[in-house]
Design an enzyme around this catalytic site. Sequence first.
Site, PDB file in Angstrom:
ATOM      1  N   TYR A  34      64.139 -22.961  25.800  1.00  0.00           N
ATOM      2  CA  TYR A  34      65.250 -22.383  26.561  1.00  0.00           C
ATOM      3  C   TYR A  34      65.970 -21.302  25.749  1.00  0.00           C
ATOM      4  O   TYR A  34      66.171 -20.176  26.221  1.00  0.00           O
ATOM      5  CB  TYR A  34      66.259 -23.469  26.996  1.00  0.00           C
ATOM      6  CG  TYR A  34      67.553 -22.814  27.383  1.00  0.00           C
ATOM      7  CD1 TYR A  34      67.663 -22.167  28.601  1.00  0.00           C
ATOM      8  CD2 TYR A  34      68.629 -22.738  26.490  1.00  0.00           C
ATOM      9  CE1 TYR A  34      68.816 -21.463  28.940  1.00  0.00           C
ATOM     10  CE2 TYR A  34      69.779 -22.043  26.816  1.00  0.00           C
ATOM     11  CZ  TYR A  34      69.862 -21.414  28.047  1.00  0.00           C
ATOM     12  OH  TYR A  34      70.988 -20.707  28.359  1.00  0.00           O
ATOM     13  N   GLU A  91      74.633 -19.307  22.792  1.00  0.00           N
ATOM     14  CA  GLU A  91      73.711 -20.240  23.449  1.00  0.00           C
ATOM     15  C   GLU A  91      73.695 -21.601  22.764  1.00  0.00           C
ATOM     16  O   GLU A  91      73.632 -22.635  23.415  1.00  0.00           O
ATOM     17  CB  GLU A  91      72.287 -19.650  23.482  1.00  0.00           C
ATOM     18  CG  GLU A  91      72.125 -18.544  24.491  1.00  0.00           C
ATOM     19  CD  GLU A  91      72.459 -18.989  25.910  1.00  0.00           C
ATOM     20  OE1 GLU A  91      72.217 -20.148  26.242  1.00  0.00           O
ATOM     21  OE2 GLU A  91      72.988 -18.168  26.676  1.00  0.00           O
ATOM     22  N   ASP A 114      67.397 -24.196  32.175  1.00  0.00           N
ATOM     23  CA  ASP A 114      68.389 -25.153  31.663  1.00  0.00           C
ATOM     24  C   ASP A 114      68.811 -26.062  32.815  1.00  0.00           C
ATOM     25  O   ASP A 114      68.216 -26.011  33.901  1.00  0.00           O
ATOM     26  CB  ASP A 114      69.601 -24.413  31.051  1.00  0.00           C
ATOM     27  CG  ASP A 114      70.467 -23.748  32.108  1.00  0.00           C
ATOM     28  OD1 ASP A 114      70.002 -23.606  33.266  1.00  0.00           O
ATOM     29  OD2 ASP A 114      71.610 -23.382  31.793  1.00  0.00           O
TER      30      ASP A 114
END
Length: 345
Positions: free
Chosen positions: A115, A32, A133
């Site tokens: 996020y 991520e 996102d």
Amino acid sequence: MLSAKLQAWFRQNCRDLPWRNTRNPYLIWVSEIILQQTRVAQGLDYYNRFVERFPDVLSLAESDETEVLKYWQGLGYYSRARNMHAAARQIKMQHAGAFPQQYAQVLALKGVGDYTAAAICSFAYNQPYAVLDGNVFRVLARLFGIETPINAPRAKREFSELAQNLLDKTHSAVHNQAIMEFGALQCTPQSPDCGICPLQEICNAFCNKKVNMLPVKLKKATAKERFFNYFFVKNGDFTYLKKRESNDIWKNLYEFPLIETATASYINDLLVSENFREIFADSGKIDIAGLPFVQKHVLTHRIIHAVFYIINIEGEPRGDFTKILQRDLHEYPVSRLVELFLERC
Ligand code: SF4
């Protein structure tokens, strides 16, 4: 119903990516962070090399930051790597090296925002936190015909509430991955594939012919221009590097002696400038070798106009420089800009 359709689409269309085949929060975290500002095609290589060298929290925590930056070299946004390294040490100290499992604990890690915390907690632990996102913003703006600019201050709350309401809370991991993948592959920024979209009938933007108008974005401020004059200094087999330590771009990366000027400068003006004398007053005879290497380098908020000069000196430069053998240059993490110069010289 919306989530069921997204999940059905995902089962048929999802890409087979290494971080999709794991519930390991560390690996999900690494992926991520890498993918925050990087396309999947480019990030994949970096991910594989990074987790091979740093396969778990402890190996990252116990490594040297310079080595971590070296593995990040070329990806840009180096604060991501510095923060990951600091967060790994935080996990080692505060959680005995075990990746935290509560959302608040994950969110408290350095460099982890809403996020990323939602992505880790849903993908790894199936906890009911909706991700938001750029892909999700776009999909929601189009599906619901939302005209709030997605970069306006109030957008985050509005879109977060909607994303959370739509979440299939018993299948958070699949739901979140599905909506992100749908934005990345189907409902793309420039050419969404509306003709074969399973959500066409309920898509506000499609039904009202507003697909190309959504999402709305406020205009960005213009990028600041900066002028960097680098000196690749050769003293026999040696050269000189400096670590960037201020809270500016490329913190903790290495670079050649630099003179930053307010505008583009000619070499003759640089040679007689106060800044040049400050560095090279004791360097003896100075020869400029060959033509300079000129490179325009565009970052998110800055445009760097760089000129690299190769100079030979006989004495030493003044200042806090690390003297190294030129053949060891590859051991030091540098910006993509310096790397481009090294590839050409
Ligand atoms: S119909 Fe087009 S704009 Fe609407 S969700 Fe599908 S791909 Fe996106």
